[in-house]
Design an enzyme around this catalytic site. Structure first.
Site, mmCIF file in Angstrom:
data_model
loop_
_atom_site.group_PDB
_atom_site.id
_atom_site.type_symbol
_atom_site.label_atom_id
_atom_site.label_comp_id
_atom_site.label_asym_id
_atom_site.label_seq_id
_atom_site.Cartn_x
_atom_site.Cartn_y
_atom_site.Cartn_z
ATOM 1 N N GLY A 176 36.511 38.163 35.272
ATOM 2 C CA GLY A 176 36.707 39.515 35.782
ATOM 3 C C GLY A 176 36.506 39.529 37.279
ATOM 4 O O GLY A 176 36.527 38.481 37.924
ATOM 5 N N THR A 185 33.894 39.839 38.875
ATOM 6 C CA THR A 185 32.645 39.241 39.325
ATOM 7 C C THR A 185 32.352 37.901 38.686
ATOM 8 O O THR A 185 31.864 36.991 39.328
ATOM 9 C CB THR A 185 31.480 40.201 38.956
ATOM 10 O OG1 THR A 185 31.853 41.526 39.321
ATOM 11 C CG2 THR A 185 30.217 39.801 39.676
ATOM 12 N N LYS A 186 32.639 37.805 37.383
ATOM 13 C CA LYS A 186 32.103 36.693 36.612
ATOM 14 C C LYS A 186 33.196 35.876 35.934
ATOM 15 O O LYS A 186 34.269 36.363 35.641
ATOM 16 C CB LYS A 186 31.139 37.240 35.546
ATOM 17 C CG LYS A 186 29.857 37.774 36.141
ATOM 18 C CD LYS A 186 29.146 38.717 35.192
ATOM 19 C CE LYS A 186 29.650 40.124 35.326
ATOM 20 N NZ LYS A 186 29.066 41.053 34.369
ATOM 21 N N ASP A 223 31.320 51.428 33.718
ATOM 22 C CA ASP A 223 32.627 50.806 33.508
ATOM 23 C C ASP A 223 32.781 50.588 32.004
ATOM 24 O O ASP A 223 32.249 49.638 31.452
ATOM 25 C CB ASP A 223 32.702 49.489 34.273
ATOM 26 C CG ASP A 223 34.101 48.893 34.228
ATOM 27 O OD1 ASP A 223 35.005 49.540 33.655
ATOM 28 O OD2 ASP A 223 34.285 47.785 34.744
HETATM 29 N N1 LIG Z 1 29.567 36.097 25.337
HETATM 30 C C1 LIG Z 1 30.890 36.088 25.505
HETATM 31 N N2 LIG Z 1 31.689 35.471 24.610
HETATM 32 C C2 LIG Z 1 33.037 35.467 24.783
HETATM 33 N N3 LIG Z 1 33.667 36.044 25.801
HETATM 34 C C3 LIG Z 1 32.936 36.680 26.721
HETATM 35 C C4 LIG Z 1 31.515 36.738 26.622
HETATM 36 N N4 LIG Z 1 31.062 37.442 27.678
HETATM 37 C C5 LIG Z 1 32.145 37.810 28.386
HETATM 38 N N5 LIG Z 1 33.276 37.351 27.829
HETATM 39 C C6 LIG Z 1 34.646 37.560 28.337
HETATM 40 O O1 LIG Z 1 34.657 37.323 29.735
HETATM 41 C C7 LIG Z 1 35.188 38.443 30.428
HETATM 42 C C8 LIG Z 1 34.482 38.609 31.761
HETATM 43 O O2 LIG Z 1 33.110 38.874 31.576
HETATM 44 P P1 LIG Z 1 32.432 40.110 32.301
HETATM 45 O O3 LIG Z 1 33.071 41.373 31.819
HETATM 46 O O4 LIG Z 1 30.965 40.023 32.162
HETATM 47 O O5 LIG Z 1 32.857 39.813 33.820
HETATM 48 P P2 LIG Z 1 33.135 40.842 34.994
HETATM 49 O O6 LIG Z 1 33.483 40.042 36.177
HETATM 50 O O7 LIG Z 1 31.995 41.807 35.102
HETATM 51 O O8 LIG Z 1 34.403 41.598 34.446
HETATM 52 P P3 LIG Z 1 34.992 43.023 34.913
HETATM 53 O O9 LIG Z 1 35.724 42.798 36.176
HETATM 54 O O10 LIG Z 1 35.894 43.355 33.748
HETATM 55 O O11 LIG Z 1 33.841 43.965 35.017
HETATM 56 C C9 LIG Z 1 34.992 39.630 29.481
HETATM 57 O O12 LIG Z 1 36.000 40.583 29.662
HETATM 58 C C10 LIG Z 1 35.060 39.006 28.101
HETATM 59 O O13 LIG Z 1 36.393 39.005 27.643
#
Ligand SMILES: Nc1ncnc2c1ncn2[C@@H]1O[C@H](COP(=O)(O)OP(=O)(O)OP(=O)(O)O)[C@@H](O)[C@H]1O
Ligand SMILES: *[C@@H]1O[C@H](CO)[C@@H](O)[C@H](O)[C@H]1NC(C)=O
Ligand SMILES: *[C@@H]1O[C@H](CO)[C@@H](O)[C@H](O)[C@H]1NC(C)=O
Ligand SMILES: *[C@@H]1O[C@H](CO)[C@@H](O)[C@H](O)[C@H]1NC(C)=O
Ligand SMILES: *[C@@H]1O[C@H](CO)[C@@H](O)[C@H](O)[C@H]1NC(C)=O
Length: 507
Positions: free
Chosen positions: A150, A152-153, A284
């Site tokens: 996403g 961030t992560k 969010d």
């Molecule tokens: N424990 C998990 N098992 C499988 N897939 C996961 C897990 N945690 C996260 N994901 C996948 O990884 C993606 C990114 O994780 P996360 O939402 O924490 O990141 P982010 O950068 O905050 O995303 P965003 O920009 O959507 O807020 C999630 O949309 C999900 O599909």
């Protein structure tokens, strides 16, 4: 050295732990800063140096802001904690006064004070209070696939040395957060630290908000000064592995599975409305913040969770704005918007989940109950307790088969039952939404409901209760037009229509 400041002593064990990671980060920032500055030994680069210093100052400011965001999450919840996060000027008497040079120095002092405690907690007997896995758990792991990413992560599936699959969350180097930061501050390492705060915040939230519908934190690995776990400031969160929620796929799933996602969501929101941190809003709120683990919905992205209350003077200060609806909530006598976080969550659940998943193909016995839920959540007429009650009521009816009460018992007399038997040489037909791609597999409460369904499918001449169950305990029944043999099968029962449709049972 062992003298610990008052504010720290007062904080919970967890507070020590996370504070120390956070503050040791700041040390590294300063060390790095120093190192870079000493590289510049030339007057002609003084201008660059100045610019760099100001960027660095701005970045340190940001780091500090992120840190301040996390600290209230570590402390026991209080009724008005809006202004008690200013821990860095506060405890003048906690430390020897002559060493208080600046904000930053204070933090360095604090971090030195509790680094020994940090070690004790991570490596010593108190480990049981923490999440279990650490950097050592990641030795010899094997990366399997990328699960998602996403702003961030980045989330990667790995198999640990013992073979156990887990999900690792890392800073997404290609993400928008990193990109923006590097553009603003021109400092890759500093930006990693900054973005890592979102992971740290998530660790703290996952520890404080434990619930069956929140992804389980298995541990974390934070790079520290001795180089364990990689680069200073790097954070890896170790989570139970799930499957990203696929809305398209879910839309094609049986109602029972779609209902489960909605019920899990409501259970989560009920918990969040009175969590250890107070009433938490998910700012969010989108399907991509969730995964499923064995069919159960779990929140995985918590970095946008907020326990802040909105202060107000009048009701108009408490307006919830959505693209197609605005709501005004009451401003309470203590000057906060009553139930704002809870209501925000409910409406988001309605608009992102319920509208897509709930009404479509609901069992006929539930349509009025589902309509009622849709209306009361879509109009924010019910609070989360009432919403949960309505969902649990449906679940109870569904499990007990009470909604089928008006099925004529005689319906089963149209079928011959053969217990301890299965079939082979089946002529299958497809139905929708089936649990199996090849044939028509649906869940039923009892043989009677199976008979009802078989009678309503023109191709159906027999069905088998397989002995397999869905998450609610309903039986999986396989419907078909014919079969060639009966085969012994201790777990199943075959029901065969006695004659061609005796008389459409719709009468
Ligand atoms: N424990 C998990 N098992 C499988 N897939 C996961 C897990 N945690 C996260 N994901 C996948 O990884 C993606 C990114 O994780 P996360 O939402 O924490 O990141 P982010 O950068 O905050 O995303 P965003 O920009 O959507 O807020 C999630 O949309 C999900 O599909
Ligand atoms: C300073 O930098 C310039 C080029 O940026 C270089 O020519 C000069 O030799 C340097 N002087 C010192 C003392 O390092
Ligand atoms: C909600 O409120 C905003 C700001 O007052 C307004 O611009 C918008 O048109 C309103 N939306 C609806 C659907 O009423
Ligand atoms: C709720 O019911 C009222 C009255 O029947 C209707 O006007 C309204 O549109 C419904 N709202 C939703 C969100 O379904
Ligand atoms: C909601 O239910 C919880 C218990 O599950 C209870 O403590 C709380 O007071 C209820 N809230 C309201 C508004 O009824």
């Amino acid at each position: 050295m062992p003298d610990i400041g008052n504010s720290l002593r007062a904080a919970a064990l967890l507070a020590f732990v996370v504070l120390s990671i956070l503050v040791s980060l700041l040390i590294s920032s300063v060390q790095q800063f120093g190192a870079r500055i000493s590289d510049f030994s030339n007057a002609t680069v003084a201008a660059d140096e100045k610019e760099f210093a100001s960027l660095r100052g701005a970045l340190i400011y940001q780091l500090n802001e992120r840190r301040k965001e996390i600290i209230p999450l570590l402390l026991p919840v209080s009724d008005d904690d809006d202004d008690d996060d200013d821990d860095e000027g506060g405890d003048e008497n906690g430390l020897p006064g002559e060493r208080r040079y600046s904000l930053l120095n204070d933090q360095i002092q604090d971090s030195m004070l509790d680094s020994s405690l940090w070690n004790e907690i991570t490596h010593g007997s108190r480990k049981a209070h923490m999440d279990d896995m650490d950097c050592d758990s990641l030795v010899d792991m094997q990366a399997v696939e990328i699960l998602g990413s996403g702003y961030t992560k980045l989330v990667v599936k790995v198999n640990l040395a013992g073979g156990q699959p887990v999900a690792l969350k890392l800073v997404n180097e290609q993400g928008i957060d990193m990109g923006k930061c590097v553009e603003d501050f021109k400092d890759l390492r500093g930006c990693r630290e900054l973005v890592s705060y979102k992971l740290k915040k998530e660790i703290v939230l996952l520890q404080r908000l434990q619930h069956p519908n929140v992804i389980k934190l298995k541990g974390h690995c934070a790079g520290n000064a001795r180089g364990r776990g990689g680069e200073e400031g790097r954070v890896t969160v170790i989570l139970e592995q799930g499957n990203p929620l696929q809305m398209i796929q879910l839309l094609q799933s049986p109602w029972e599975d779609r209902f489960r996602v909605c019920l899990d969501l409501v259970r989560l929101l009920h918990f969040l409305s009175q969590s250890p941190l107070g009433s938490v809003a998910l700012l969010d709120f989108q399907p991509r913040q969730f995964v499923t683990v064995a069919g159960e919905l779990k929140l995985t992205d918590l970095d946008d969770a907020s326990a802040k209350e909105t202060s107000c003077r009048m009701d108009v200060d408490c307006t919830l704005q959505f693209p197609h609806r605005n709501f005004t909530l009451p401003c309470s006598s203590r000057g906060v918007c009553e139930g704002l976080n809870e209501k925000r969550n409910i409406y988001n659940a309605y608009r992102y989940f319920f509208t897509y998943l709930l009404p479509h193909q609901a069992p006929p016995g539930f349509t009025h109950l589902v309509d009622h839920i849709m209306n009361s959540t879509g109009e924010l007429k019910a609070d989360i307790n009432q919403t949960l009650e309505a969902f649990e009521h449906i679940l109870l009816l569904y499990k007990s088969g009470l909604h089928l009460d008006n099925l004529p018992p005689s319906i089963i007399r149209d079928f011959t039952v053969m217990r301890g038997m299965g079939t082979s040489g089946n002529a299958e037909y497809r139905c929708w939404p089936s649990y199996s791609q090849e044939g028509c597999v649906l869940s039923v409460h009892s043989a009677r409901e199976g008979a009802l369904i078989c009678n309503s499918h023109s191709q159906c001449n027999s069905f088998t209760l397989t002995g397999r169950k869905t998450w609610t305990g309903r039986l999986l029944a396989s419907f078909r037009s014919s079969f060639s043999h009966l085969v012994p099968d201790g777990t199943s029962e075959v029901y065969v229509k006695k004659s061609k449709p005796p008389e459409a049972s719709a009468a």
